[in-house]
Design a protein around this motif. Structure first.
Motif, PDB file in Angstrom:
ATOM      1  N   LYS A 169       0.824  -1.211   0.000  1.00  0.00           N
ATOM      2  CA  LYS A 169       0.000   0.000   0.000  1.00  0.00           C
ATOM      3  C   LYS A 169       0.859   1.261   0.000  1.00  0.00           C
ATOM      4  CE  LYS A 169      -4.160  -1.938   2.133  1.00  0.00           C
ATOM      5  NZ  LYS A 169      -4.905  -1.811   0.849  1.00  0.00           N
ATOM      6  N   THR A 170       1.934   1.264   0.788  1.00  0.00           N
ATOM      7  CA  THR A 170       2.816   2.433   0.843  1.00  0.00           C
ATOM      8  C   THR A 170       3.464   2.695  -0.501  1.00  0.00           C
ATOM      9  OG1 THR A 170       3.264   2.077   3.187  1.00  0.00           O
ATOM     10  CG2 THR A 170       4.849   3.421   1.963  1.00  0.00           C
ATOM     11  N   LEU A 171       3.957   1.634  -1.142  1.00  0.00           N
ATOM     12  CA  LEU A 171       4.625   1.795  -2.431  1.00  0.00           C
ATOM     13  C   LEU A 171       3.638   2.191  -3.522  1.00  0.00           C
ATOM     14  CD1 LEU A 171       7.050  -1.253  -2.150  1.00  0.00           C
ATOM     15  CD2 LEU A 171       7.674   1.177  -2.090  1.00  0.00           C
ATOM     16  N   ALA A 172       2.417   1.689  -3.429  1.00  0.00           N
ATOM     17  CA  ALA A 172       1.394   2.100  -4.387  1.00  0.00           C
ATOM     18  C   ALA A 172       1.080   3.586  -4.219  1.00  0.00           C
ATOM     19  CB  ALA A 172       0.134   1.262  -4.191  1.00  0.00           C
ATOM     20  N   HIS A 173       1.019   4.041  -2.984  1.00  0.00           N
ATOM     21  CA  HIS A 173       0.758   5.466  -2.727  1.00  0.00           C
ATOM     22  C   HIS A 173       1.890   6.328  -3.289  1.00  0.00           C
ATOM     23  CE1 HIS A 173      -0.580   9.107  -0.748  1.00  0.00           C
ATOM     24  NE2 HIS A 173       0.613   9.239  -0.199  1.00  0.00           N
ATOM     25  N   LEU A 174       3.121   5.900  -3.095  1.00  0.00           N
ATOM     26  CA  LEU A 174       4.257   6.647  -3.649  1.00  0.00           C
ATOM     27  C   LEU A 174       4.164   6.714  -5.174  1.00  0.00           C
ATOM     28  CD1 LEU A 174       7.372   5.431  -1.614  1.00  0.00           C
ATOM     29  CD2 LEU A 174       6.158   7.601  -1.421  1.00  0.00           C
ATOM     30  N   THR A 175       3.826   5.590  -5.782  1.00  0.00           N
ATOM     31  CA  THR A 175       3.719   5.544  -7.243  1.00  0.00           C
ATOM     32  C   THR A 175       2.618   6.483  -7.720  1.00  0.00           C
ATOM     33  OG1 THR A 175       4.447   3.235  -7.192  1.00  0.00           O
ATOM     34  CG2 THR A 175       3.421   4.027  -9.221  1.00  0.00           C
ATOM     35  N   GLN A 176       1.472   6.442  -7.055  1.00  0.00           N
ATOM     36  CA  GLN A 176       0.366   7.332  -7.411  1.00  0.00           C
ATOM     37  C   GLN A 176       0.782   8.804  -7.284  1.00  0.00           C
ATOM     38  OE1 GLN A 176      -3.331   6.525  -8.057  1.00  0.00           O
ATOM     39  NE2 GLN A 176      -2.916   8.551  -8.880  1.00  0.00           N
ATOM     40  N   THR A 177       1.574   9.093  -6.253  1.00  0.00           N
ATOM     41  CA  THR A 177       1.986  10.472  -5.990  1.00  0.00           C
ATOM     42  C   THR A 177       2.980  10.981  -7.012  1.00  0.00           C
ATOM     43  OG1 THR A 177       1.625  10.146  -3.612  1.00  0.00           O
ATOM     44  CG2 THR A 177       3.038  12.000  -4.276  1.00  0.00           C
ATOM     45  N   TYR A 178       3.928  10.123  -7.403  1.00  0.00           N
ATOM     46  CA  TYR A 178       5.066  10.608  -8.192  1.00  0.00           C
ATOM     47  C   TYR A 178       5.064  10.194  -9.663  1.00  0.00           C
ATOM     48  CZ  TYR A 178       7.108  12.009  -3.743  1.00  0.00           C
ATOM     49  OH  TYR A 178       7.332  12.615  -2.525  1.00  0.00           O
ATOM     50  N   ALA A 179       4.225   9.254 -10.058  1.00  0.00           N
ATOM     51  CA  ALA A 179       4.263   8.783 -11.449  1.00  0.00           C
ATOM     52  C   ALA A 179       3.956   9.893 -12.441  1.00  0.00           C
ATOM     53  CB  ALA A 179       3.301   7.615 -11.640  1.00  0.00           C
ATOM     54  N   GLY A 180       3.187  10.888 -12.019  1.00  0.00           N
ATOM     55  CA  GLY A 180       2.874  12.004 -12.906  1.00  0.00           C
ATOM     56  C   GLY A 180       4.087  12.824 -13.303  1.00  0.00           C
ATOM     57  N   LEU A 181       5.197  12.665 -12.563  1.00  0.00           N
ATOM     58  CA  LEU A 181       6.410  13.401 -12.907  1.00  0.00           C
ATOM     59  C   LEU A 181       6.927  13.018 -14.288  1.00  0.00           C
ATOM     60  CD1 LEU A 181       8.314  13.262  -9.475  1.00  0.00           C
ATOM     61  CD2 LEU A 181       7.100  15.206 -10.477  1.00  0.00           C
ATOM     62  N   ASP A 182       6.611  11.796 -14.738  1.00  0.00           N
ATOM     63  CA  ASP A 182       7.023  11.386 -16.079  1.00  0.00           C
ATOM     64  C   ASP A 182       6.425  12.295 -17.147  1.00  0.00           C
ATOM     65  OD1 ASP A 182       8.635   9.327 -15.336  1.00  0.00           O
ATOM     66  OD2 ASP A 182       7.152   7.747 -15.645  1.00  0.00           O
ATOM     67  N   PHE A 183       5.230  12.798 -16.883  1.00  0.00           N
ATOM     68  CA  PHE A 183       4.552  13.651 -17.859  1.00  0.00           C
ATOM     69  C   PHE A 183       4.820  15.134 -17.608  1.00  0.00           C
ATOM     70  CE2 PHE A 183       2.111   9.768 -17.211  1.00  0.00           C
ATOM     71  CZ  PHE A 183       1.973   9.307 -18.509  1.00  0.00           C
ATOM     72  N   ALA A 184       5.089  15.490 -16.345  1.00  0.00           N
ATOM     73  CA  ALA A 184       5.263  16.901 -15.995  1.00  0.00           C
ATOM     74  C   ALA A 184       6.537  17.489 -16.583  1.00  0.00           C
ATOM     75  CB  ALA A 184       5.263  17.056 -14.472  1.00  0.00           C
ATOM     76  N   ASN A 185       7.589  16.666 -16.683  1.00  0.00           N
ATOM     77  CA  ASN A 185       8.845  17.133 -17.251  1.00  0.00           C
ATOM     78  C   ASN A 185       8.767  17.012 -18.772  1.00  0.00           C
ATOM     79  OD1 ASN A 185      11.651  16.968 -18.315  1.00  0.00           O
ATOM     80  ND2 ASN A 185      12.194  17.212 -16.160  1.00  0.00           N
ATOM     81  N   LYS A 186       8.662  18.125 -19.458  1.00  0.00           N
ATOM     82  CA  LYS A 186       8.419  18.102 -20.897  1.00  0.00           C
ATOM     83  C   LYS A 186       9.542  17.433 -21.672  1.00  0.00           C
ATOM     84  CE  LYS A 186       5.360  22.138 -21.024  1.00  0.00           C
ATOM     85  NZ  LYS A 186       5.126  23.479 -21.604  1.00  0.00           N
ATOM     86  N   ALA A 187      10.794  17.712 -21.283  1.00  0.00           N
ATOM     87  CA  ALA A 187      11.920  17.107 -21.996  1.00  0.00           C
ATOM     88  C   ALA A 187      11.934  15.596 -21.807  1.00  0.00           C
ATOM     89  CB  ALA A 187      13.239  17.714 -21.501  1.00  0.00           C
ATOM     90  N   ALA A 188      11.649  15.149 -20.573  1.00  0.00           N
ATOM     91  CA  ALA A 188      11.662  13.717 -20.292  1.00  0.00           C
ATOM     92  C   ALA A 188      10.541  13.001 -21.046  1.00  0.00           C
ATOM     93  CB  ALA A 188      11.532  13.478 -18.796  1.00  0.00           C
ATOM     94  N   TRP A 189       9.325  13.595 -21.036  1.00  0.00           N
ATOM     95  CA  TRP A 189       8.222  12.925 -21.723  1.00  0.00           C
ATOM     96  C   TRP A 189       8.408  12.961 -23.231  1.00  0.00           C
ATOM     97  CZ3 TRP A 189       5.255   9.171 -21.484  1.00  0.00           C
ATOM     98  CH2 TRP A 189       4.197   8.998 -22.385  1.00  0.00           C
ATOM     99  N   ARG A 190       8.968  14.052 -23.760  1.00  0.00           N
ATOM    100  CA  ARG A 190       9.239  14.122 -25.195  1.00  0.00           C
ATOM    101  C   ARG A 190      10.190  12.996 -25.599  1.00  0.00           C
ATOM    102  NH1 ARG A 190      11.628  18.683 -25.304  1.00  0.00           N
ATOM    103  NH2 ARG A 190       9.681  19.870 -25.202  1.00  0.00           N
ATOM    104  N   GLU A 191      11.197  12.745 -24.764  1.00  0.00           N
ATOM    105  CA  GLU A 191      12.150  11.674 -25.052  1.00  0.00           C
ATOM    106  C   GLU A 191      11.476  10.304 -24.936  1.00  0.00           C
ATOM    107  OE1 GLU A 191      16.704  11.368 -24.037  1.00  0.00           O
ATOM    108  OE2 GLU A 191      15.533  10.886 -22.245  1.00  0.00           O
ATOM    109  N   THR A 192      10.685  10.109 -23.884  1.00  0.00           N
ATOM    110  CA  THR A 192       9.978   8.843 -23.715  1.00  0.00           C
ATOM    111  C   THR A 192       9.061   8.572 -24.909  1.00  0.00           C
ATOM    112  OG1 THR A 192       9.998   9.036 -21.299  1.00  0.00           O
ATOM    113  CG2 THR A 192       8.361   7.559 -22.259  1.00  0.00           C
ATOM    114  N   TYR A 193       8.295   9.574 -25.287  1.00  0.00           N
ATOM    115  CA  TYR A 193       7.337   9.420 -26.387  1.00  0.00           C
ATOM    116  C   TYR A 193       8.057   9.053 -27.686  1.00  0.00           C
ATOM    117  CZ  TYR A 193       3.288  10.479 -29.367  1.00  0.00           C
ATOM    118  OH  TYR A 193       2.259  10.405 -30.267  1.00  0.00           O
ATOM    119  N   SER A 194       9.253   9.580 -27.866  1.00  0.00           N
ATOM    120  CA  SER A 194       9.990   9.314 -29.099  1.00  0.00           C
ATOM    121  C   SER A 194      10.402   7.847 -29.230  1.00  0.00           C
ATOM    122  CB  SER A 194      11.233  10.208 -29.180  1.00  0.00           C
ATOM    123  OG  SER A 194      12.227   9.790 -28.254  1.00  0.00           O
ATOM    124  N   TYR A 195      10.368   7.113 -28.126  1.00  0.00           N
ATOM    125  CA  TYR A 195      10.737   5.696 -28.155  1.00  0.00           C
ATOM    126  C   TYR A 195       9.519   4.778 -28.263  1.00  0.00           C
ATOM    127  CZ  TYR A 195      15.694   6.382 -27.278  1.00  0.00           C
ATOM    128  OH  TYR A 195      17.022   6.721 -27.396  1.00  0.00           O
TER     129      TYR A 195
END
Length: 361
Positions: A169-195
């Motif tokens: 439950k704790t790790l799921a909560h952390l994932t829910q809290t922070y997984a959005g960072l993958d999309f919030a960082n434009k450079a990181a998501w642009r790179e991810t999307y390119s793959y």
């Protein structure tokens, strides 16, 4: 570049070691070998490395360590012990092109081949996939836990193992809290999307298909994902709360566990991370021997805030460099695109210096 027995062995080993995992399946490794002086380098191909986040440098070093562990084991079973050492700062710049040398290696004299063991390892590598779907609730035995600790003893890493019952439950909560960072960082998501590879009928040399993430998906889902998650439409996907829904889906998967592992390095620096990657490769193979798999939860170690929260939730004083859920998968994973071995193995007779590697200590 297959004029000698060792060169044939090296080519064969590269063709299998290239199945190693890497972030976004970018496969950032290059092998330079000089057939004249019979020495080579493992390098990071800087044209292929990820740059969307500073922490991805850490992941590139781990990936190269995994790749080299597979490579070294294959070559050893073919009758050659590799002697290698870490490159100093000056030597890291000796290669042609944009590759950054990590280690320099030299084969020892040819010894007896272990054909059966080589065939077994070859099969294990071809069947090894990152499995991001559900795992069975098969419990990790004390013997298995001890095996994983033993596998990592030669490497500068500390292994922590955790369970769904106590940490899910704790790790799921952390994932829910922070997984959005993958999309919030434009450079990181642009790179991810390119793959992301949306056309499964085409052959690619890197990246991943949507079915590698979600399992079988419809054509409509692929079209929706391609449009809705396009980096230029970040306002739309936020309006539709798509990042939140993606984070929730990942969190639900993380909560199921059934087991988790975290790796910490006992030393600072690139060499320690590379050696940690060697250990991670050994650990991944041991899980594969059991018929088990791993699902790295990279978002929890790629961002400082998430990494600190993860360490606190695991009661660790050091920040993890790798975190994953693992277990016996309900269904096997699917292959992702791969580079051809000839794009990895480079015959280089012009830029290799002639200093001799010492045996690994």
């Amino acid at each position: 570049m297959t004029h000698t027995a060792f060169e044939q062995t090296l080519a064969e080993a590269v063709a299998l070691a290239r199945l190693a995992p890497s972030s976004h399946n970018c496969q950032p490794w290059a092998v330079h070998f000089d057939p004249v002086i019979h020495c080579g380098y493992l390098a990071i191909d800087n044209r292929r490395k990820l740059t969307g986040l500073p922490s991805l440098e850490r992941e590139m070093l781990l990936s190269c360590g995994i790749f080299f562990h597979f490579l070294e084991q294959l070559i050893c079973l073919r009758g050659y012990q590799l002697h290698w050492r870490w490159c100093d700062e000056q030597e890291q710049q000796v290669l042609a092109g944009e590759d950054r040398a990590l280690i320099r290696f030299m084969p020892g004299p040819e010894q007896a081949h272990q054909a059966t063991a080589f065939a077994t390892l070859s099969e294990q590598l071809q069947q090894r996939h990152t499995v991001r779907s559900a795992y069975r609730n098969t419990q990790l035995s004390e013997q298995q836990r001890n095996e994983l600790s033993t596998v990592l003893k030669p490497y500068p890493v500390t292994l922590g193992i955790y369970y769904q019952q106590t940490h899910g439950k704790t790790l799921a909560h952390l994932t829910q809290t922070y997984a959005g960072l993958d999309f919030a960082n434009k450079a990181a998501w642009r790179e991810t999307y390119s793959y992301i590879r949306f056309d499964e009928r085409r052959q690619y040399e890197d990246g991943f298909y949507l079915h590698n993430l979600f399992g079988p998906v419809s054509g409509g889902f692929k079209t929706f994902f391609k449009v809705a998650f396009h980096p230029h439409l970040s306002g739309l996907n936020k309006l539709l709360r798509l990042p939140t829904k993606m984070a929730q889906g990942l969190a639900e998967l993380v909560e199921t566990g059934p087991h988790y592992l975290a790796l910490n390095v006992s030393k600072e620096g690139d060499e320690a991370l590379f050696r940690a990657g060697l250990g991670l490769g050994a650990l991944w193979l041991r899980l594969q021997q059991w018929g088990w798999a791993m699902h790295p939860i990279s978002v929890l170690v790629q961002h400082d805030s998430a990494r600190e929260a993860l360490a606190a939730s695991l009661s660790q004083s050091e920040l993890p460099v790798f975190f994953a859920r693992f277990g016996e998968p309900e269904q096997s994973g699917s292959p992702a695109p791969r580079r051809h071995w000839q794009s990895i193995l480079v015959s280089d007779t012009h830029s290799l210096t002639k200093s001799t590697p010492t045996q690994r200590g």
